[in-house]
Design a protein around this motif. Structure first.
Motif, PDB file in Angstrom:
ATOM      1  N   ASN A  46      24.321  35.459   1.413  1.00  0.00           N
ATOM      2  CA  ASN A  46      23.533  34.100   1.944  1.00  0.00           C
ATOM      3  C   ASN A  46      24.256  33.093   1.251  1.00  0.00           C
ATOM      4  O   ASN A  46      24.571  32.691   0.137  1.00  0.00           O
ATOM      5  N   GLU A  51      17.353  29.591   1.014  1.00  0.00           N
ATOM      6  CA  GLU A  51      16.833  30.627   2.033  1.00  0.00           C
ATOM      7  C   GLU A  51      16.114  31.768   1.269  1.00  0.00           C
ATOM      8  O   GLU A  51      15.035  32.191   1.726  1.00  0.00           O
ATOM      9  N   THR A  55      12.200  32.679   0.931  1.00  0.00           N
ATOM     10  CA  THR A  55      11.897  33.977   1.650  1.00  0.00           C
ATOM     11  C   THR A  55      11.061  34.699   0.286  1.00  0.00           C
ATOM     12  O   THR A  55       9.824  35.368   0.659  1.00  0.00           O
TER      13      THR A  55
END
Length: 157
Positions: A46, A51, A55
């Motif tokens: 990532n 992000e 999540t």
């Protein structure tokens, strides 16, 4: 950088670094034993900030507790001692900026080694969470130092 001569803090620091390396690399063998056998099909890196954090925080019910906790709070908690121990050992690291820079270099090294060995996942969010842990550790050390000074001053009044 001048090294503090307190051998117990240095021993504790060495033990701590060993634990960080164990969790960063050897721990992967427990969580993903197939990687030790050369199967890297599940590796995804990532490079987008927040992000992974987003999540895990918004979809926490899709993960078992251990996965969720380790990948969010575990990354913070694991690096809090670094924010305490580095300034105690390396007395030239007096300010938060120097501590963040030194920690960033170490954390980035771990992430790059994870990327190239595939024993772990390069995740920009790990770097963010690790640095948050360092800063929180430094805040704890700063508050403890201020508290200790107040007690000493109060004692001799």
């Amino acid at each position: 950088m001048k090294l503090v001569s307190n051998k117990y803090i240095i021993i504790l620091f060495c033990f701590y670094i060993t634990l960080v390396l164990k969790f960063s690399f050897i721990g992967v063998g427990v969580s993903f034993p197939e990687r030790l056998l050369g199967n890297y099909d599940d590796v995804s890196h990532n490079l987008i900030p927040f992000e992974t954090i987003g999540t895990y925080l918004t979809n926490f019910h899709h993960y078992n507790f251990n996965t969720w906790f380790y990948n969010t709070f575990g990354n913070v908690l694991l690096f809090m001692p670094l924010g305490i121990l580095l300034p105690l050992i390396f007395t030239k690291i007096g300010g938060i900026k120097q501590l963040i820079l030194a920690s960033f270099i170490g954390i980035l090294t771990i992430e790059f080694v994870q990327y190239f060995t595939l024993l772990g996942v390069f995740d920009i969010d790990d770097i963010i969470l690790n640095l948050l842990g360092v800063v929180l550790g430094f805040c704890i050390l700063s508050q403890f130092t201020k508290f200790r000074k107040r007690i000493i001053i109060h004692k001799f009044r």
